[in-house]
Design a protein around this motif. Structure first.
Motif, PDB file in Angstrom:
ATOM      1  N   GLU A  43       1.304  -0.781   0.248  1.00 51.85           N
ATOM      2  CA  GLU A  43       0.153  -0.036   0.285  1.00 51.85           C
ATOM      3  C   GLU A  43       0.954   1.417   0.023  1.00 51.85           C
ATOM      4  O   GLU A  43       1.998   1.279   0.557  1.00 51.85           O
ATOM      5  CB  GLU A  43      -0.389   0.258   1.078  1.00 51.85           C
ATOM      6  N   HIS A  44       0.413   2.145  -1.532  1.00 56.87           N
ATOM      7  CA  HIS A  44       1.786   3.563  -0.851  1.00 56.87           C
ATOM      8  C   HIS A  44       0.365   4.870  -0.874  1.00 56.87           C
ATOM      9  O   HIS A  44      -0.571   4.826  -1.399  1.00 56.87           O
ATOM     10  CB  HIS A  44       2.055   2.823  -2.310  1.00 56.87           C
ATOM     11  N   ARG A  45       1.119   5.462   0.412  1.00 51.97           N
ATOM     12  CA  ARG A  45       1.137   6.637   0.320  1.00 51.97           C
ATOM     13  C   ARG A  45       1.556   7.962   0.253  1.00 51.97           C
ATOM     14  O   ARG A  45       2.581   7.510   0.016  1.00 51.97           O
ATOM     15  CB  ARG A  45      -0.111   6.719   1.654  1.00 51.97           C
ATOM     16  N   GLU A  46       0.602   9.069  -0.045  1.00 46.48           N
ATOM     17  CA  GLU A  46       2.237  10.550  -0.361  1.00 46.48           C
ATOM     18  C   GLU A  46       0.889  11.272   0.336  1.00 46.48           C
ATOM     19  O   GLU A  46       0.025  11.532   1.402  1.00 46.48           O
ATOM     20  CB  GLU A  46       1.434  10.453  -2.261  1.00 46.48           C
ATOM     21  N   VAL A  47       2.191  12.007   0.940  1.00 46.33           N
ATOM     22  CA  VAL A  47       1.919  12.920   2.165  1.00 46.33           C
ATOM     23  C   VAL A  47       2.536  13.948   2.296  1.00 46.33           C
ATOM     24  O   VAL A  47       4.219  14.250   1.494  1.00 46.33           O
ATOM     25  CB  VAL A  47       2.223  13.186   3.962  1.00 46.33           C
ATOM     26  N   ALA A  48       2.452  15.537   1.957  1.00 45.34           N
ATOM     27  CA  ALA A  48       2.748  16.798   1.806  1.00 45.34           C
ATOM     28  C   ALA A  48       3.462  16.763   2.849  1.00 45.34           C
ATOM     29  O   ALA A  48       2.840  17.304   4.141  1.00 45.34           O
ATOM     30  CB  ALA A  48       1.540  17.494   1.139  1.00 45.34           C
TER      31      ALA A  48
ATOM     32  N   TYR B 114       9.434  13.500   9.669  1.00 45.99           N
ATOM     33  CA  TYR B 114       9.181  12.316  10.279  1.00 45.99           C
ATOM     34  C   TYR B 114       7.770  12.329  11.126  1.00 45.99           C
ATOM     35  O   TYR B 114       7.337  11.681  11.957  1.00 45.99           O
ATOM     36  CB  TYR B 114      10.518  12.126  11.062  1.00 45.99           C
ATOM     37  N   ARG B 115       8.618  14.056  11.823  1.00 46.80           N
ATOM     38  CA  ARG B 115       6.998  14.492  12.088  1.00 46.80           C
ATOM     39  C   ARG B 115       5.638  14.764  11.574  1.00 46.80           C
ATOM     40  O   ARG B 115       4.544  13.672  12.439  1.00 46.80           O
ATOM     41  CB  ARG B 115       7.056  15.900  12.802  1.00 46.80           C
TER      42      ARG B 115
ATOM     43  N   LYS C  73       2.627  11.831  12.682  1.00 45.57           N
ATOM     44  CA  LYS C  73       1.539  11.892  13.189  1.00 45.57           C
ATOM     45  C   LYS C  73       0.516  10.813  12.663  1.00 45.57           C
ATOM     46  O   LYS C  73      -0.838  10.210  13.091  1.00 45.57           O
ATOM     47  CB  LYS C  73       0.900  13.265  12.193  1.00 45.57           C
ATOM     48  N   LEU C  74       0.546  10.587  11.710  1.00 43.22           N
ATOM     49  CA  LEU C  74      -0.035   9.394  10.277  1.00 43.22           C
ATOM     50  C   LEU C  74       0.252   8.103  10.832  1.00 43.22           C
ATOM     51  O   LEU C  74      -0.872   7.692  11.243  1.00 43.22           O
ATOM     52  CB  LEU C  74       0.389   9.646   8.968  1.00 43.22           C
TER      53      LEU C  74
END
Length: 307
Positions: free
Chosen positions: A80-85, A110-111, A115-116
């Motif tokens: 599973e692949h997610r992208e975060v800004a 890393y912060r 959180k995620l």
């Protein structure tokens, strides 16, 4: 009688890596799509299945080609692949671009991942730091340690060559891909990081990659000076016409004022040699670039700069 097959020394390492990650319970991999994080992600998926995810940062320092590559490799692995800004470009400590830039960038990442991970009850965040990285100047490693990020490759003493062999045996397409760190790593220390400068580097490297140069770097120095690095075997082709004129035109269009070629050729991470040198803000001569190290477009010689 056929000779017995000899077990490759990386096979036990690959098994140990999967076993090590299996102990994490659940795992989020900080995933750039490069060979190191790809091997960690593949091992996590093999060990944990759906209890492992890969997360890629999206920011101005990540090129479109890097992001596309990360998506492709994640699909290949099956994880599973997610992208975060991430918003490191809004961090004054990062933008200042001193020798701790990578620390501030990774701290921001890393912060965001912590959180995620907390939101999704994920036990461990893992990075692709390998054993060789621990012997280089890598301030981002300290950011990972502060955030309790695990480094399973380094934990097991797996170096870069072993990582590539594991990736090859697992049929990962990036097993022999050149290293491709973030765009901000192309900016010489002391040169302020801006979205515009990152885009300049991205466009310049995209042009040269399209001409078949790999590996390559376009370093950005004070005064918006480009220092192109390609393997020495490619220097003659780089400087031949009409390609050289096309290159100068493309880089000027991207926003560079001066275009140079480093005659020492491609050297990954060589901006670290400037760590002990004062930044341009404190010493105008700190990043003087001599004619003995590079050649320049005749119309754009560094000594003619208004600096």
């Amino acid at each position: 009688m056929p000779a017995p097959e000899i077990e490759h020394p990386t096979l036990p390492l690959a098994d140990r890596l999967c076993q090590h990650i299996a102990e994490f319970g659940t795992c989020m991999v900080a995933f750039s799509g490069g060979v190191d994080s790809a091997v960690v992600a593949a091992a996590a998926y093999r060990a944990l299945g759906r209890r492992a995810i890969a997360v890629t940062a999206v920011s101005p320092s990540v090129s479109e080609s890097q992001l596309a590559a990360a998506r492709d490799v994640a699909r290949q692995i099956g994880i599973e692949h997610r992208e975060v800004a991430t918003d490191e470009i809004e961090n004054a400590d990062y933008v200042r671009n001193d020798s701790q830039r990578c620390f501030h960038c990774k701290q921001t990442l890393y912060r965001r991942l912590t959180k995620l991970a907390n939101q999704h009850a994920i036990d461990v965040i893992a990075s692709g730091t390998n054993a060789d990285d621990t012997h280089d100047y890598r301030p981002g490693i300290a950011a990972g340690q502060q955030a309790s990020v695990r480094a399973p490759l380094a934990d097991l003493g797996i170096d870069k060559s072993a990582v590539r062999e594991i990736a090859r045996r697992w049929n990962l397409s990036v097993w022999d891909a050149p290293a491709s760190p973030c765009l901000s790593s192309r900016l010489a220390y002391g040169v302020t990081v801006t979205t515009e400068r990152l885009k300049m580097v991205e466009e310049a490297e995209a042009f040269l990659s399209g001409k078949g140069f790999s590996p390559l770097r376009v370093r950005l120095h004070e005064g918006d000076l480009a220092r192109i690095e390609v393997p020495r075997r490619d220097l003659v082709r780089m400087l031949a016409e009409p390609l050289w004129t096309q290159t100068v035109t493309a880089l000027r269009t991207a926003g560079f004022r001066f275009v140079t070629v480093d005659l020492e050729g491609f050297r990954s991470g060589n901006l670290n040699t400037l760590v002990s040198i004062a930044s341009p803000a404190s010493s105008p001569a700190a990043e003087t670039i001599t004619e003995t190290n590079m050649t320049t477009s005749p119309a754009t010689h560094p000594q003619d700069s208004a600096e």
